[in-house]
Write an enzyme that holds these catalytic residues in place. Sequence first.
Site, PDB file in Angstrom:
ATOM      1  N   ARG A   1       0.813  -1.209   0.000  1.00 26.00           N
ATOM      2  CA  ARG A   1       0.000   0.000   0.000  1.00 26.00           C
ATOM      3  C   ARG A   1       0.852   1.266   0.000  1.00 26.00           C
ATOM      4  NH1 ARG A   1      -5.342  -0.894   1.559  1.00 26.00           N
ATOM      5  NH2 ARG A   1      -5.522   1.093   2.636  1.00 26.00           N
TER       6      ARG A   1
ATOM      7  N   ASN B   1      -6.382   5.729   9.708  1.00 22.78           N
ATOM      8  CA  ASN B   1      -6.256   6.141   8.312  1.00 22.78           C
ATOM      9  C   ASN B   1      -7.295   7.212   8.048  1.00 22.78           C
ATOM     10  OD1 ASN B   1      -4.434   4.068   8.027  1.00 22.78           O
ATOM     11  ND2 ASN B   1      -5.740   2.798   6.729  1.00 22.78           N
TER      12      ASN B   1
ATOM     13  N   GLU C   1      -0.133   3.263 -21.295  1.00 22.47           N
ATOM     14  CA  GLU C   1       0.093   2.351 -20.181  1.00 22.47           C
ATOM     15  C   GLU C   1       1.535   1.854 -20.168  1.00 22.47           C
ATOM     16  OE1 GLU C   1      -0.426  -0.180 -16.881  1.00 22.47           O
ATOM     17  OE2 GLU C   1      -1.342   1.682 -17.569  1.00 22.47           O
TER      18      GLU C   1
ATOM     19  N   LYS D   1       4.005   2.443 -17.005  1.00 22.78           N
ATOM     20  CA  LYS D   1       4.656   1.340 -16.305  1.00 22.78           C
ATOM     21  C   LYS D   1       6.169   1.555 -16.266  1.00 22.78           C
ATOM     22  CE  LYS D   1       1.878  -0.507 -15.519  1.00 22.78           C
ATOM     23  NZ  LYS D   1       1.030   0.072 -14.476  1.00 22.78           N
TER      24      LYS D   1
ATOM     25  N   GLU E   1       7.080   4.373 -13.824  1.00 19.49           N
ATOM     26  CA  GLU E   1       6.761   4.016 -12.446  1.00 19.49           C
ATOM     27  C   GLU E   1       7.878   3.218 -11.784  1.00 19.49           C
ATOM     28  OE1 GLU E   1       2.036   3.356 -11.651  1.00 19.49           O
ATOM     29  OE2 GLU E   1       3.011   1.921 -12.978  1.00 19.49           O
TER      30      GLU E   1
ATOM     31  N   LYS F   1      -0.171   1.536  -3.791  1.00 18.75           N
ATOM     32  CA  LYS F   1      -0.954   0.635  -4.637  1.00 18.75           C
ATOM     33  C   LYS F   1      -2.327   1.203  -4.941  1.00 18.75           C
ATOM     34  CE  LYS F   1      -2.036  -3.022  -6.905  1.00 18.75           C
ATOM     35  NZ  LYS F   1      -1.465  -3.183  -8.244  1.00 18.75           N
TER      36      LYS F   1
END
Length: 675
Positions: free
Chosen positions: A100, A172, A550, A554, A557, A670
Site C-alpha cells: 500500500r 487512516n 500504459e 509502467k 513508475e 498501490k
Amino acid sequence: MGRTDVGASSDPVRRRYGRTRVLGNNDTHSDPPDCWLESRHDDRPTDGPVRASTAGRPKDASSDARSSGGERLMCGIIARIGHGDATETLLSGLENLEYRGYDSAGIAVQNGSGVKVRKCSGEVDELKSSLEQSLHGNMGIGHTRWSTHGPPTDENAHPHTDTAGDVAVVHNGVIDNYDELRADLQARGHEFDSDTDTEVIPHLIDDYREQFGDTERAVREAVETLEGSYAIAAIVDGEERVYAAREGSPLVLGLDDEEWYLASDVPAFLEHTDEVIYLEDGDLVVLEPDDYRITDVAGSPIERSVDTVDWDPEDAGKGEYDHYMAKEIDTQPTALSNTIEGRVEDGNVAFEDLPAGTFADVETVQFVACGTSYHAAMYGNQLLRSAGVRADVLRASEYDQTAGPVDENTLVVAVTQSGETADTLDAVRKATDRGARSLAVTNVVGSTAAREADDAIYIRAGPEVGVAATKTFSSQAVTLALLTQRIATDVPTATPVEDREAMLGSLADLPEHVETVLETTNAESLAREYFDSDSYFFIGNGLGHSVALEGALKFKEITYEHAEGFASGELKHGPLALVTPETPLFAVATGGDDEKTKTNAIEARTRGAPIVAVAPDDHPLADAADWQLSIPDTHPVWAGLLANVQLQLVSYHAAALLERPIDKPRNLAKSVTVE
C-alpha cells in the site's frame, strides 16, 4: 484522505534510550538506537473532561469523504485479538500491507501490564529488528503510515497515545477539525508529541473516559466529535477489547475460530482466515477474545453479512518469484481465464445480475478512472464509441470540470482496481447526485465502489500486490471490452462490431496467447540494449494508444526513467523535437489502423531513434524496426493486450537492471486514496 500534521509539543517526562519508542508502565530497559523508548505519566490537570466545541456534529453515513478537502492517507491498519500472542501476527500483517506504500510503521500490544508501543520511521524490517525484547500480548494494533503532511519521523509514526499512554490508536484518513480539537485539548493540559491529526483521537477517548467512566461510550463520543474521514482501531490499558470505527476509509473484519482481525485490506490476514465482514460508514466495532459486536454510533446493533474471500493465500504471496510484479505478469493467463469464464455464451456476452435490457435506457456512458484504470477505460471507451454509443472517458480527478450534462439516462462506469480510489468515488457520487446511474468495474468484492454503485462487475484478477498494476490492467480491459458489447446489445441506436462473432470467439485464445508471449519474449535482451537511454517514447493508434500510454506509465513508475506515450499522429506535433539516437521508440501495432503508427515510427527512425515494433511477425511495421517484440496473430481488439504484456516485461527487466525497488517504487502507493 489524510493529513497528519500540526505543531508538536514536548513531553516533560519523556525518557529517550536510543531511538526505539516504547510506551508502557514497565519500561526499564534500553533499546537499540533505531526508534523511541518512552514512558508516559498523566500529570495534567484533572479538573474535568474536555469536550471539543464541535462535539455531536451529525454525520451522513453515505457521505464518505465528500466534505473533506484534504487527502486520505494510503496507510495500512492491522488489529488482532484472541488467544495466544498477537505480536507476530501484527508484524506479518504489516508486511502483507507493504504494497500500500508507507514510510513508517509501528505496533501496540496490551497484556494487562500496560499498553506498549513500538514504532519508527522506515520499513517493517527496521521495526522488527528493533524488537530485541519481545512484546507480548493477546491483542494489539499495527500501522504503516504514508506521510503527506508532516515528515516520516518516529514521533509521527502510529500508533499514537494519550498523555498517560493508556489509550493507543491507529488511524487512516483525515480529521478536518483537528486544529480546533487540539487547541482545546492542549488548553486542558493534554500534551502532544507529533505533527499528526491522529493524535487528537486517543486524547479525545481519554477525555470521554474520564467523563463517562466507560470506554465504549468514550469511543462513540470521540467518533461523533470528529469531522472528516477515518478508519480507527484502538486499545486501552487493562481492557481485553479492540475498538474500531469506519467513516470514509476502508476497514474489514476477519473472523477466525479463535481470533478476530481488523485491517485496511484482506491480504493483511488472508493467511489466517477468508471469512470477512466489510464494514460500512458509520459502523463501530468492539472485539473481545471470544466475541464481536457491530453497532452504529448511537449503539444500536447492526447485522452485516459474512463473505468468503475467493482468494488463495498463496495468491497473495510472492512464491518463488523475485518480485510480486514478476509473478503477477506471469500469472496473467490464469487471471484472464477467470475474467472470461462464463461471460461469453453462444456468441453473446453475459454478466450475472445484468439481464437483457439492463442498459436499454442509456443514452450516454461516462467512464471515470485514474492511472492504469484510466488507460483500461480508454480501451472500453473507444470500443463503445465504435459501436455508435455516445461515450467519454474522464479523469476522475477532473470530473467537476469535464463531466458536461449528466442525467438519469447517463451511465457512469467507475473503473477502479481497489474500489477505494478517492477521486473515482468522488466522481461517482457527484454523478449520482445529478441523477446518473452507476456501475463499478473493480477487483475487490465488498469495496466501497462495489457497495455504493448501482451495479458492480468484478474483473476476477485475484490479489495484486505489486504497486505497478499488470494483470489487473489486462483483466480490466477484457471486462470493459465485454461490457461495451453488452451495452451495445441493449441500446437501440447502437451497432455492435461487425465481426462480433470473431472477436468474441478469439477471446477464448487470449490466455494461451499471453502464455506464448511469456514463453517466447525477448524483452530482457531488449532491456539490456536500451536500459541506459536518455528517454523512452511509446506510440500507438486507436486501441494501441491506450496501450502506449500504459507502457510509458509502467516504465516510468518502476524504472524512474523519463518515458512518455502519445497517439501515433501526435508525435510530429511537438514530441518529435525530443527524439534522438538515445530515445528508443516503442511502436504498438494492433492489426487495425496502424498506418499512422508505421509512418511516424519511420519518421522518428530518420532522426536516429531506435524503433521497437510491438507487433505480429508478419506486420509491415516489423520491417521498419530495429527490434521486434512479437505477439501472436489475433483479433485487433485483443492484440493490444498482448503488446501490453511485452511492454510490462520490458519495464520489469529494465527496472531490475537499474536495481530499482520494483514492487515498492518510491512515492507511490498501490491504491491511491488522495484527492
